[in-house]
Design an enzyme around this catalytic site. Structure first.
Site, PDB file in Angstrom:
ATOM      1  N   ASN A  88       0.827  -1.222   0.000  1.00 22.97           N
ATOM      2  CA  ASN A  88       0.000   0.000   0.000  1.00 22.97           C
ATOM      3  C   ASN A  88       0.857   1.268   0.000  1.00 22.97           C
ATOM      4  OD1 ASN A  88      -2.008  -1.858   0.112  1.00 22.97           O
ATOM      5  ND2 ASN A  88      -2.746  -1.324   2.159  1.00 22.97           N
ATOM      6  N   HIS A 133     -19.094  35.637 -29.779  1.00 22.96           N
ATOM      7  CA  HIS A 133     -20.175  34.812 -30.335  1.00 22.96           C
ATOM      8  C   HIS A 133     -19.842  34.366 -31.761  1.00 22.96           C
ATOM      9  CE1 HIS A 133     -22.480  36.500 -26.963  1.00 22.96           C
ATOM     10  NE2 HIS A 133     -21.951  37.656 -27.340  1.00 22.96           N
ATOM     11  N   SER A 137      -7.832  14.609 -47.454  1.00 29.37           N
ATOM     12  CA  SER A 137      -8.964  13.697 -47.534  1.00 29.37           C
ATOM     13  C   SER A 137      -8.599  12.530 -48.431  1.00 29.37           C
ATOM     14  CB  SER A 137     -10.163  14.449 -48.107  1.00 29.37           C
ATOM     15  OG  SER A 137     -11.113  13.534 -48.616  1.00 29.37           O
ATOM     16  N   ASN A 147      -6.759  19.837 -44.368  1.00 29.20           N
ATOM     17  CA  ASN A 147      -7.560  19.966 -43.152  1.00 29.20           C
ATOM     18  C   ASN A 147      -6.684  20.121 -41.902  1.00 29.20           C
ATOM     19  OD1 ASN A 147      -9.934  19.507 -44.665  1.00 29.20           O
ATOM     20  ND2 ASN A 147      -9.584  17.295 -44.546  1.00 29.20           N
TER      21      ASN A 147
HETATM   22  N1  ARG Z   1      -1.341  -3.201  -7.347  1.00 28.58           N
HETATM   23  C1  ARG Z   1      -2.021  -2.539  -6.259  1.00 28.58           C
HETATM   24  C2  ARG Z   1      -2.389  -1.107  -6.612  1.00 28.58           C
HETATM   25  O1  ARG Z   1      -2.102  -0.661  -7.667  1.00 28.58           O
HETATM   26  C3  ARG Z   1      -1.240  -2.547  -5.007  1.00 28.58           C
HETATM   27  C4  ARG Z   1      -1.582  -3.754  -4.240  1.00 28.58           C
HETATM   28  C5  ARG Z   1      -2.031  -3.515  -2.892  1.00 28.58           C
HETATM   29  N2  ARG Z   1      -2.869  -4.629  -2.679  1.00 28.58           N
HETATM   30  C6  ARG Z   1      -3.542  -4.897  -1.576  1.00 28.58           C
HETATM   31  N3  ARG Z   1      -4.265  -5.922  -1.598  1.00 28.58           N
HETATM   32  N4  ARG Z   1      -3.462  -4.176  -0.522  1.00 28.58           N
HETATM   33  O2  ARG Z   1      -3.008  -0.433  -5.836  1.00 28.58           O
END
Ligand code: ARG
Length: 485
Positions: free
Chosen positions: A108, A154, A273, A281
């Site tokens: 993460n 416009h 074209s 174009n």
């Molecule tokens: N490939 C994932 C993404 O792009 C990251 C993976 C994190 N996966 C998870 N199950 N916490 O976010």
């Protein structure tokens, strides 16, 4: 230390089933392969410095990462994503100790770091393209300061202006767009590493150190915020969408101007074209215009994906990332093409000047001249409107004199010197008279070009400084790594 034939990676319990490819982000992860290697290296160096892993394990992992890099993304073993695949490759090469790579982190914080690392470089390329377009527009402004052309509201002839004034109008918007991209860059350039899954880690990591090794300006303080937030993506894509919207207006103008013979688009940027041999174009600018659809679509898709996501990490985020790549790639190439069109365009001065007076476009200046003679502006407006009812013929001194007499009961000469009206009826004089700051008069434009160029110089210097700082960080990381391998 590393039991030779041990099953060192055990992920086969999950994600091997029918949803395997649905779960995978491998298709798009090539984009963050290099970023992931940098993030891995910085993390390993920090882990070793903090004595969380030994130098020997760090050296083995860093050595394996070099081999992974040399072999390339396509040589990675299977994995749910690039992070898993690289780790697998490292473990395969090093043995069990390779598994120390993932100490004190999660995919993460890892993926968030990779996206930020890669997007940073992409945003700088986008900034460079926008600054180059501003520069092309400033060059046009400098060269075409005296080139009078019709101005429209416009899409109807409104007032004479100059090619320079038109070009500077887009340079101004694009300067603000550059600022928006730079703001987005600043908030992208913060490190989420050390957040782990979202709740930090029991290990004594040095978050500032990994941030510095990767050239980030600082860290995203709260770990859950760091792992879960993608507002930096939304900000970047919104800034890109703004650039695309600006360029769509520029493109629409060029398409319209080309239709009227007001601009000669270079053959390099035109198309023909397949059936109508005479056609030339401005397709490139139509595609530039359409890029706004892609960018605004990406912004919409991203915001819709992110809205309502609970804390902390949700796999939805995997599908958010691609929208940013769509926007940054599409917009940057559209801006590059727009700059090419602008830089190579021809401006037929005689035709433009002839067209500049069409549709009684000098009417406002005539009303101004009558008002300068003492007539209330509203009455002057009435006089000129009466002359304008006669169509193109109204745009003559005689017609204005007749209308003045009809409305005020006095001859024109009692209101203002007729020569002043004659001047106002001339498109070139009409432009020269509008010399208020920001107006189209050549003197006002000259000052504006200088200001625009100052802005461009400042942004170019900031861009170069940012690129140098990223290059320094990359060199410093490489030097740290070479201390181990
Ligand atoms: N490939 C994932 C993404 O792009 C990251 C993976 C994190 N996966 C998870 N199950 N916490 O976010």
């Amino acid at each position: 230390m590393t039991g030779g034939g041990d099953p060192v990676v055990r992920r086969d319990r999950f994600s091997g089933g029918p949803a395997r490819s649905f779960l995978s982000s491998m298709d798009g992860d090539g984009r963050i392969f290099e970023a992931d290697l940098a993030v891995d290296r910085a993390h390993v160096v920090m882990l070793a410095e903090q004595d969380i892993i030994g130098d020997e394990a760090a050296a083995a992992i860093l050595g394996a990462l070099a081999d992974v890099e040399a072999a390339g993304f396509d040589a990675l073993p299977p994995g749910e994503d690039v992070h898993e695949a690289i780790e697998t490759a490292v473990v395969e090469a090093v043995g069990r100790d390779g598994g120390k790579l993932h100490t004190a982190r999660s995919r993460n914080d890892e993926v968030a770091a990779c996206i930020r690392y890669r997007l940073r470089a992409d945003l700088l390329d986008a900034v460079e393209a926008v600054v180059a377009l501003r520069s092309a527009l400033a060059d046009v402004a400098a060269a075409e300061a005296e080139t009078v052309m019709p101005g429209f509201t416009h899409l109807q002839p409104a007032q004479p202006t100059t090619v320079a004034h038109w070009a500077l109008s887009y340079a101004g918007t694009l300067a603000r767009d550059t600022g928006r991209l730079c703001d987005a860059y600043g908030r992208t350039n913060e490190s989420p590493l050390g957040a782990a899954a979202f709740a930090g880690t029991t290990f004594g990591v040095d978050r500032e150190r990994t941030a510095a090794l990767l050239g980030f300006d600082g860290v995203v303080a709260n770990a859950a915020d760091a792992a879960a937030s993608r507002d930096f993506l939304l900000e970047a894509v919104s800034a890109l969408a703004s650039v695309a919207v600006t360029c769509s207006g520029l493109a629409a103008d060029v398409v319209f101007f080309a239709n009227r013979g007001f601009v000669e688009v270079s053959d390099d940027y035109a198309s023909t074209s397949s059936i109508m041999p005479q056609k030339k174009n401005p397709d490139t600018m139509e595609l530039v215009r359409a890029t706004a659809g892609d960018a605004v679509g990406a912004q919409q898709a991203l915001a819709t994906t992110l809205q309502g996501l609970p804390r902390a990490y949700n796999r939805d985020l995997q599908r958010a990332t691609g929208h940013a790549w769509t926007a940054v790639d599409g917009v940057t190439s559209a801006v590059e093409v727009a700059a090419g069109v602008v830089a190579t365009a021809g401006w037929p001065a005689d035709d433009l000047e002839a067209a500049a007076g069409e549709g009684f476009s000098t009417a406002t200046g005539v009303a101004d001249a009558l008002a300068a003679g003492g007539l209330p502006f509203r009455t002057a407006h009435e006089v000129v409107a009466l002359a304008a009812e006669r169509g193109g013929e109204g745009a003559t001194l005689d017609a204005v004199a007749a209308a003045t007499e009809a409305v005020t009961g006095e001859p024109l000469s009692a209101v203002v010197e007729p020569a002043a009206v004659a001047d106002a009826l001339d498109p070139v004089e009409s432009v020269a008279a509008r010399d208020s700051a920001g107006g189209p008069a050549p003197a006002a434009v000259e000052a504006a070009v200088a200001d625009v160029r100052d802005g461009i110089d400042a942004d170019e210097a900031a861009l170069a400084a940012e690129r140098a700082s990223l290059a320094d960080a990359a060199d410093a990381l490489a030097a740290e790594v070479s201390g181990y391998v």
